[in-house]
Design an enzyme around this catalytic site. Structure first.
Site, mmCIF file in Angstrom:
data_model
loop_
_atom_site.group_PDB
_atom_site.id
_atom_site.type_symbol
_atom_site.label_atom_id
_atom_site.label_comp_id
_atom_site.label_asym_id
_atom_site.label_seq_id
_atom_site.Cartn_x
_atom_site.Cartn_y
_atom_site.Cartn_z
ATOM 1 N N THR A 139 42.368 -49.586 48.033
ATOM 2 C CA THR A 139 43.107 -50.649 47.451
ATOM 3 C C THR A 139 41.966 -51.501 46.689
ATOM 4 O OG1 THR A 139 44.937 -50.957 48.970
ATOM 5 C CG2 THR A 139 44.148 -52.954 47.929
ATOM 6 N N THR A 183 41.987 -55.250 52.322
ATOM 7 C CA THR A 183 42.588 -53.759 52.233
ATOM 8 C C THR A 183 42.532 -53.155 53.579
ATOM 9 O OG1 THR A 183 41.464 -51.538 51.352
ATOM 10 C CG2 THR A 183 40.147 -53.454 51.883
ATOM 11 N N GLY A 184 43.326 -52.252 53.792
ATOM 12 C CA GLY A 184 43.414 -51.448 54.990
ATOM 13 C C GLY A 184 44.863 -51.141 55.474
ATOM 14 N N GLY A 213 53.378 -52.406 51.187
ATOM 15 C CA GLY A 213 52.636 -52.754 52.201
ATOM 16 C C GLY A 213 51.970 -54.242 52.056
ATOM 17 N N ASP A 214 51.146 -54.432 52.525
ATOM 18 C CA ASP A 214 50.629 -55.862 52.689
ATOM 19 C C ASP A 214 50.106 -56.183 51.562
ATOM 20 O OD1 ASP A 214 48.397 -53.846 53.126
ATOM 21 O OD2 ASP A 214 47.112 -55.553 53.286
ATOM 22 N N GLY A 274 48.155 -51.479 56.096
ATOM 23 C CA GLY A 274 48.904 -52.655 55.537
ATOM 24 C C GLY A 274 49.965 -53.097 56.674
ATOM 25 N N ARG A 286 58.332 -47.634 50.973
ATOM 26 C CA ARG A 286 57.618 -48.690 51.738
ATOM 27 C C ARG A 286 56.590 -49.756 51.095
ATOM 28 N NH1 ARG A 286 51.492 -49.298 52.129
ATOM 29 N NH2 ARG A 286 51.239 -49.609 54.249
HETATM 30 N N1 ASP Z 1 46.466 -52.054 52.184
HETATM 31 C C1 ASP Z 1 47.102 -50.974 51.368
HETATM 32 C C2 ASP Z 1 48.558 -50.627 51.786
HETATM 33 O O1 ASP Z 1 48.635 -50.620 53.198
HETATM 34 C C3 ASP Z 1 46.177 -49.711 51.559
HETATM 35 C C4 ASP Z 1 44.914 -50.144 51.197
HETATM 36 O O2 ASP Z 1 44.290 -51.106 51.424
HETATM 37 O O3 ASP Z 1 44.249 -49.143 50.965
HETATM 38 O O4 ASP Z 1 49.281 -50.601 51.129
#
Ligand code: ASP
Length: 329
Positions: free
Chosen positions: A193, A244-245, A223-224, A247, A221
């Site tokens: 992200t 980022t992470g 995400g965050d 989610g 789906r």
């Molecule tokens: N946070 C993002 C998600 O869960 C993914 C990412 O940060 O790469 O969609």
């Protein structure tokens, strides 16, 4: 207080106001298993030069007095257009081989926010998130409704094929092969992200985040990244955060808002607040990832609990940092 400072400002020459107000910027291009011995020198150089140019340009724009909102959108759009990152072109694939993009933006002055989820034909999801914030009475629009809104505003649309890249297609194939063999997919399939946070010359804090989500995600789906308070938050009273992470963890722990709230209500400084959430809370919960954040004084925090995170910043004092791996300052 506002009145008093307003009166004072009237009597100060403009250049004094501009010189007194620090500006700061931080960006990330995703966190994950980013390790030195798994990255070629050429690829590393490519990322570093991208990060360096993007952060330097963003900082110069802020220094020149450009609105923070414009800077956040401009830098994120550069990352969306680059196949190096999991946002816009270069986004990861869903399990059934498509792309569904999420983004959000927040302005800390009035807590205005806009977000889009699951869009498939919008070249720049961050531009559409900004349009939702500024040109609709809503905070979040999803999938077909968001795309129709983009069409009505004349926001650039592309064929879904625009988002395809060989690298991400191979990532999906190997993700599926491991899943079908009953193995845990590697953490790298999840991250990439992009996000930008700024303190601008007006003293406003702004945060934006854009993503293709997670490789192999189920269609629909979300995400965050588009969830205000989870992947993105900004409040002039405390800080601006982009995450980022993984989610699902960031949503459950309202990561971005929690960091700001810790500053506002628990008296923690930015670094303490970020470390408590990312290195304590999330680690205990098993959630991988990181954040970039800035506060009203121009302090920058870039904290991650993964081996690496693509990141760059210039703090209010002008200190520039660029990093990829975990052992860099
Ligand atoms: N946070 C993002 C998600 O869960 C993914 C990412 O940060 O790469 O969609």
């Amino acid at each position: 207080m506002r009145f008093v400072s307003g009166v004072l400002l009237c009597f100060l020459p403009l250049w004094v106001v501009a010189a007194d107000q620090p500006v700061a910027i931080a960006l990330h291009g995703g966190a994950g298993t980013i390790e030195r011995d798994r990255m070629s020198a050429e690829v590393e150089a490519e990322y570093r030069s991208f990060l360096d140019r993007a952060i330097s340009d963003g900082y110069q724009q802020l220094k020149a007095g450009e609105e923070g909102l414009d800077v956040v959108v401009a830098i994120i759009q550069r990352m969306e257009d680059s196949p190096l990152f999991n946002a816009g072109k270069g986004s990861v694939y869903t399990w059934d081989g498509h792309h569904e993009l999420d983004a959000s933006i927040m302005h800390g002055e009035q807590l205005d926010a806009g977000a889009v989820a699951g869009v498939t034909t919008v070249r720049s999801p961050i531009a559409l998130a900004r349009a939702v914030m500024e040109q609709s009475p809503h905070v979040m629009l999803a999938s077909r409704g968001a795309e129709q809104f983009a069409r009505e505003l004349g926001i650039s649309e592309v064929s879904p094929a625009y988002f395809e890249t060989e690298r991400r297609k191979r990532a999906l194939e190997s993700y599926k092969a491991r899943k079908q063999a009953g193995a845990e997919p590697h953490v790298d399939y999840k991250f990439g992200t992009v996000g930008v946070v700024v303190l601008d010359s007006e003293g406003n804090l702004i945060a934006g985040t854009s993503t293709g989500g997670m490789t192999g995600k189920r269609w629909g789906r979300i995400g965050d990244a588009p969830v205000i308070g989870a992947g993105t938050y900004a409040d002039n009273q405390s800080c601006a955060v982009s995450a980022t992470g993984h989610g699902e963890y960031f949503i459950r722990h309202t990561v971005a808002r929690d960091i700001c709230a810790r500053m506002q209500f628990a008296g923690q400084n930015l670094q303490e607040a970020a470390e408590t959430v990312i290195m304590d809370e999330l680690v205990v919960a098993g959630g991988n990832g990181g954040i970039v954040a800035v506060d009203a004084g121009g302090e920058v925090s870039m904290v991650f609990n993964t081996p690496g995170m693509y990141r760059a910043s210039v703090s209010g004092s002008g200190e520039k940092r660029i990093g990829i791996f975990g052992d860099e300052p």
